[in-house]
Design a protein around this motif. Structure first.
Motif, PDB file in Angstrom:
ATOM      1  N   TYR A 137       0.820  -1.209   0.000  1.00 53.23           N
ATOM      2  CA  TYR A 137       0.000   0.000   0.000  1.00 53.23           C
ATOM      3  C   TYR A 137       0.855   1.261   0.000  1.00 53.23           C
ATOM      4  N   ALA A 138       1.966   1.275   0.735  1.00 48.75           N
ATOM      5  CA  ALA A 138       2.850   2.450   0.737  1.00 48.75           C
ATOM      6  C   ALA A 138       3.326   2.758  -0.682  1.00 48.75           C
ATOM      7  N   ALA A 139       3.688   1.718  -1.430  1.00 48.53           N
ATOM      8  CA  ALA A 139       4.129   1.909  -2.818  1.00 48.53           C
ATOM      9  C   ALA A 139       2.981   2.425  -3.685  1.00 48.53           C
ATOM     10  N   LEU A 140       1.776   1.900  -3.466  1.00 46.22           N
ATOM     11  CA  LEU A 140       0.609   2.362  -4.220  1.00 46.22           C
ATOM     12  C   LEU A 140       0.326   3.831  -3.926  1.00 46.22           C
ATOM     13  N   PHE A 141       0.300   4.206  -2.654  1.00 46.39           N
ATOM     14  CA  PHE A 141       0.004   5.592  -2.282  1.00 46.39           C
ATOM     15  C   PHE A 141       1.056   6.534  -2.847  1.00 46.39           C
ATOM     16  N   LYS A 142       2.317   6.135  -2.788  1.00 45.30           N
ATOM     17  CA  LYS A 142       3.402   6.970  -3.309  1.00 45.30           C
ATOM     18  C   LYS A 142       3.272   7.126  -4.829  1.00 45.30           C
ATOM     19  N   THR A 154      -2.106  12.814  -7.797  1.00 49.25           N
ATOM     20  CA  THR A 154      -2.949  12.586  -8.975  1.00 49.25           C
ATOM     21  C   THR A 154      -4.421  12.878  -8.708  1.00 49.25           C
ATOM     22  N   GLY A 155      -4.776  13.047  -7.431  1.00 49.62           N
ATOM     23  CA  GLY A 155      -6.177  13.240  -7.074  1.00 49.62           C
ATOM     24  C   GLY A 155      -6.967  11.951  -6.987  1.00 49.62           C
ATOM     25  N   ARG A 156      -6.321  10.823  -7.236  1.00 50.55           N
ATOM     26  CA  ARG A 156      -7.000   9.530  -7.154  1.00 50.55           C
ATOM     27  C   ARG A 156      -7.225   9.136  -5.699  1.00 50.55           C
ATOM     28  N   SER A 157      -8.470   8.798  -5.358  1.00 47.06           N
ATOM     29  CA  SER A 157      -8.724   8.222  -4.041  1.00 47.06           C
ATOM     30  C   SER A 157      -8.549   6.710  -4.155  1.00 47.06           C
ATOM     31  N   PHE A 158      -8.505   6.064  -3.025  1.00 48.44           N
ATOM     32  CA  PHE A 158      -8.239   4.624  -2.972  1.00 48.44           C
ATOM     33  C   PHE A 158      -9.470   3.933  -2.412  1.00 48.44           C
ATOM     34  N   LEU A 159      -9.930   2.898  -3.107  1.00 51.00           N
ATOM     35  CA  LEU A 159     -11.152   2.192  -2.753  1.00 51.00           C
ATOM     36  C   LEU A 159     -10.883   0.702  -2.588  1.00 51.00           C
ATOM     37  N   ALA A 179      -7.387  10.883  -1.556  1.00 46.30           N
ATOM     38  CA  ALA A 179      -6.224  11.000  -2.438  1.00 46.30           C
ATOM     39  C   ALA A 179      -5.029  11.483  -1.639  1.00 46.30           C
ATOM     40  N   GLU A 180      -3.849  11.047  -2.070  1.00 48.19           N
ATOM     41  CA  GLU A 180      -2.590  11.467  -1.456  1.00 48.19           C
ATOM     42  C   GLU A 180      -2.184  12.820  -2.027  1.00 48.19           C
ATOM     43  N   PRO A 181      -1.787  13.747  -1.162  1.00 50.88           N
ATOM     44  CA  PRO A 181      -1.278  15.007  -1.697  1.00 50.88           C
ATOM     45  C   PRO A 181       0.072  14.770  -2.384  1.00 50.88           C
TER      46      PRO A 181
END
Length: 174
Positions: free
Chosen positions: A110-115, A120-125, A166-168
């Motif tokens: 998940y850390a790699a995915l969030f990074k 990008t403004g993508r939220s995670f579901l 989404a991650e800033p």
């Protein structure tokens, strides 16, 4: 000792030679994830937004497969989420090999995915089974900042839908 193993985990994109190991890992994790054939898993990987593999000592130890908006995927869970959220990375499945569980492999994936999707403004579901219950996955996703956005009862299964904002974009000095 667990931290030693985690520090040795490398997260990388899926490689074709991973398929048989990931299939075995996936199908050993039923009912937390749905069982698939090699062809079905390859189809999912081919239409995935991203498929990340955590590797320990040169061998796959876990994987995370995400689909984006507009995928041609017949899952009722994907359809429910797609009707309510746009610009997302949907974790269709995350699996960690039985001998690697409890060693933060899921955190590394998940850390790699969030990074990867920061800025990008993508939220995670995702969704987690409520029936049959999967309290470990609910705790895991809650610890990562996922919050409940809905539920569905599919008869034999009931799920809880989760979203993480989404991650800033990574800032300078933070």
């Amino acid at each position: 000792m667990a931290s030693d193993i985690t520090s040795q985990a490398t997260v990388r994109p899926f490689l074709p030679g991973d398929l048989s190991t990931l299939l075995t890992m996936n199908n050993a994790a039923v009912p937390a994830v749905s069982e698939v054939t090699a062809e079905e898993l390859l189809d999912l990987i081919n239409q995935a937004l991203i498929c990340l593999v955590a590797e320990v000592d040169g061998e796959p130890a876990g994987f995370l497969l995400c689909l984006g908006d507009g995928a041609d995927y017949g899952s009722p869970n994907y359809a429910w989420l797609s009707a309510r959220v746009t610009n997302f990375a949907y974790t269709d499945r995350i699996c960690v090999g039985e001998t690697m569980r409890g060693r933060k492999i899921g955190d590394a994936l998940y850390a790699a995915l969030f990074k990867h999707y920061a800025g990008t403004g993508r939220s995670f579901l995702c969704e987690v089974n409520e029936r049959p219950p999967n309290p470990g996955s609910l705790r895991f996703h809650g610890r990562l900042g996922f919050e409940e956005i809905g539920k569905a009862d599919h008869g034999d299964k009931a799920v809880i839908y989760l979203q993480r904002p989404a991650e800033p974009k990574a800032g300078n000095g933070s």
